[in-house]
Scaffold this active site. Structure first.
Site, PDB file in Angstrom:
ATOM      1  N   HIS A   1     -11.097  -7.073  10.195  1.00 23.37           N
ATOM      2  CA  HIS A   1     -10.254  -8.168  10.763  1.00 23.37           C
ATOM      3  C   HIS A   1     -10.364  -8.273  12.358  1.00 23.37           C
ATOM      4  CE1 HIS A   1      -8.457  -9.217   7.066  1.00 23.37           C
ATOM      5  NE2 HIS A   1      -7.704  -8.052   7.166  1.00 23.37           N
TER       6      HIS A   1
ATOM      7  N   LYS B   1       2.551   1.563  -3.295  1.00 25.64           N
ATOM      8  CA  LYS B   1       1.542   2.346  -4.344  1.00 25.64           C
ATOM      9  C   LYS B   1       1.161   3.862  -4.319  1.00 25.64           C
ATOM     10  CE  LYS B   1      -3.140   1.167  -3.663  1.00 25.64           C
ATOM     11  NZ  LYS B   1      -4.218   0.308  -3.389  1.00 25.64           N
TER      12      LYS B   1
ATOM     13  N   GLU C   1       0.761  -1.217  -0.093  1.00 29.64           N
ATOM     14  CA  GLU C   1       0.011   0.033   0.116  1.00 29.64           C
ATOM     15  C   GLU C   1       1.026   1.277  -0.003  1.00 29.64           C
ATOM     16  OE1 GLU C   1      -3.411   0.067   0.019  1.00 29.64           O
ATOM     17  OE2 GLU C   1      -3.332  -1.834  -0.537  1.00 29.64           O
TER      18      GLU C   1
ATOM     19  N   HIS D   1      -1.579  -7.446  10.438  1.00 30.54           N
ATOM     20  CA  HIS D   1      -2.444  -7.919   9.117  1.00 30.54           C
ATOM     21  C   HIS D   1      -1.722  -8.816   8.711  1.00 30.54           C
ATOM     22  CE1 HIS D   1      -3.774  -7.567   5.151  1.00 30.54           C
ATOM     23  NE2 HIS D   1      -5.067  -7.243   5.851  1.00 30.54           N
TER      24      HIS D   1
ATOM     25  N   LEU E   1      -3.952  -0.377  12.891  1.00 27.47           N
ATOM     26  CA  LEU E   1      -4.434   0.997  13.025  1.00 27.47           C
ATOM     27  C   LEU E   1      -5.713   1.138  13.602  1.00 27.47           C
ATOM     28  CD1 LEU E   1      -2.945   3.699  12.693  1.00 27.47           C
ATOM     29  CD2 LEU E   1      -4.849   4.175  10.993  1.00 27.47           C
ATOM     30  N   VAL E   2      -6.705   0.466  12.932  1.00 25.13           N
ATOM     31  CA  VAL E   2      -8.034   0.465  13.462  1.00 25.13           C
ATOM     32  C   VAL E   2      -8.570  -1.216  13.834  1.00 25.13           C
ATOM     33  CG1 VAL E   2      -8.505   2.427  11.942  1.00 25.13           C
ATOM     34  CG2 VAL E   2      -9.107   0.063  11.278  1.00 25.13           C
TER      35      VAL E   2
ATOM     36  N   GLU F   1      -2.950 -12.638   7.633  1.00 24.63           N
ATOM     37  CA  GLU F   1      -2.837 -12.744   6.230  1.00 24.63           C
ATOM     38  C   GLU F   1      -1.374 -13.187   5.798  1.00 24.63           C
ATOM     39  OE1 GLU F   1      -4.479  -9.853   3.618  1.00 24.63           O
ATOM     40  OE2 GLU F   1      -6.507  -9.939   4.560  1.00 24.63           O
TER      41      GLU F   1
HETATM   42 CO    CO Z   1      -6.952  -7.675   4.914  1.00 20.77          CO
END
Ligand code: CO
Length: 253
Positions: free
Chosen positions: A205, A90, A87, A142, A200-201, A173
């Site tokens: 998940h 990107k 991310e 994550h 973060l939040v 993941e």
């Molecule tokens: Co995910």
């Protein structure tokens, strides 16, 4: 020079979970009061979902277009992502495409971008969850197929090096997974677990894969192994200690 600060998050569509994002944004804004704050989310799926629900958040491209259109000439982009993974890459390439639209456009680092950040993040966790005898802390990160995934096993090592034996880092993941966490927990002798997201939040998940009632949630798996599990549904974006790492990165650029 009109100065802007663009805070870019992965995003969340879980109502209320964005409080952690807003909390980071407010801390960033405080760190550079001379800049006007803008927000964007990198997740296309979440941006589309929020637009359909009538509460749109711009993508980084849309936000940078708007910032340029409003006549800003100096822009800092601060990602709230945890790792310099896909991310973040990107986002950097999107920013590169906008370089000629501003006098200055800089992208600051995500949360964990150096060994020092990793130690600071581990310290933040230990300040937030002081180790208790007989209790283990399991963090759900994550995870990614990107090499930045190495941050997760490295974070567990950072806890050990700080003398915290009963903190376990898994990912939903990536690697290590919940199986790796369970195997270590069985050896530890701890029977009670605090289970919290290292995200973060506390979004989809955390709510479902971590604390959900489905048999494959981490809560169910750990309970099924005989552990007593207490779930903490709060993203690390709400913690002051995490804000100071981000603010540090912002001030670096
Ligand atoms: Co995910």
């Amino acid at each position: 020079m009109r100065k802007a600060l663009l805070a870019v998050s992965f995003g969340t569509s879980v109502p209320g979970a964005d409080a952690a994002i807003i909390s980071v944004e407010n801390a960033l804004k405080e760190a550079c009061p001379d800049r006007d704050l803008f927000r964007a989310y990198t997740s296309r799926i979440i941006c589309r979902k929020l637009r359909d629900e009538g509460r749109p958040i711009p993508t980084p491209e849309e936000a940078l277009e708007q910032i340029a259109a409003e006549g800003y000439t100096d822009v800092i982009v601060q990602p709230t992502h945890l790792t310099p993974g896909k991310e973040y890459e990107k986002l950097c390439s999107i920013a590169t495409g906008f370089e000629d639209r501003f006098v200055s456009l800089r992208v600051a680092s995500p949360l964990i971008s150096s060994p020092e950040d990793l130690k600071d993040a581990a310290e933040a966790v230990l300040a937030h969850f002081p180790p208790q005898d007989g209790r283990a802390l399991v963090l759900m990160g994550h995870g990614t197929g990107h090499i930045a995934n190495m941050i997760y096993p490295a974070l567990q090592t950072a806890f050990r090096l700080a003398g915290a034996e009963e903190v376990y880092v898994g990912t939903v993941e990536g690697w290590p997974g919940i199986d790796d966490v369970v195997r270590q927990l069985k050896k530890s002798g701890c029977r009670e677990i605090d289970l919290a997201p290292f995200m973060l939040v506390a979004g989809d998940h955390a709510v479902n894969d971590m604390a959900g009632d489905d048999p494959d949630s981490w809560k169910s798996i750990l309970s099924g192994e005989g552990f007593t599990v207490r779930c903490v549904l709060e993203g690390i974006g709400s913690w002051d200690e995490i804000h100071s790492i981000y603010s540090g990165h912002l001030l670096e650029v």
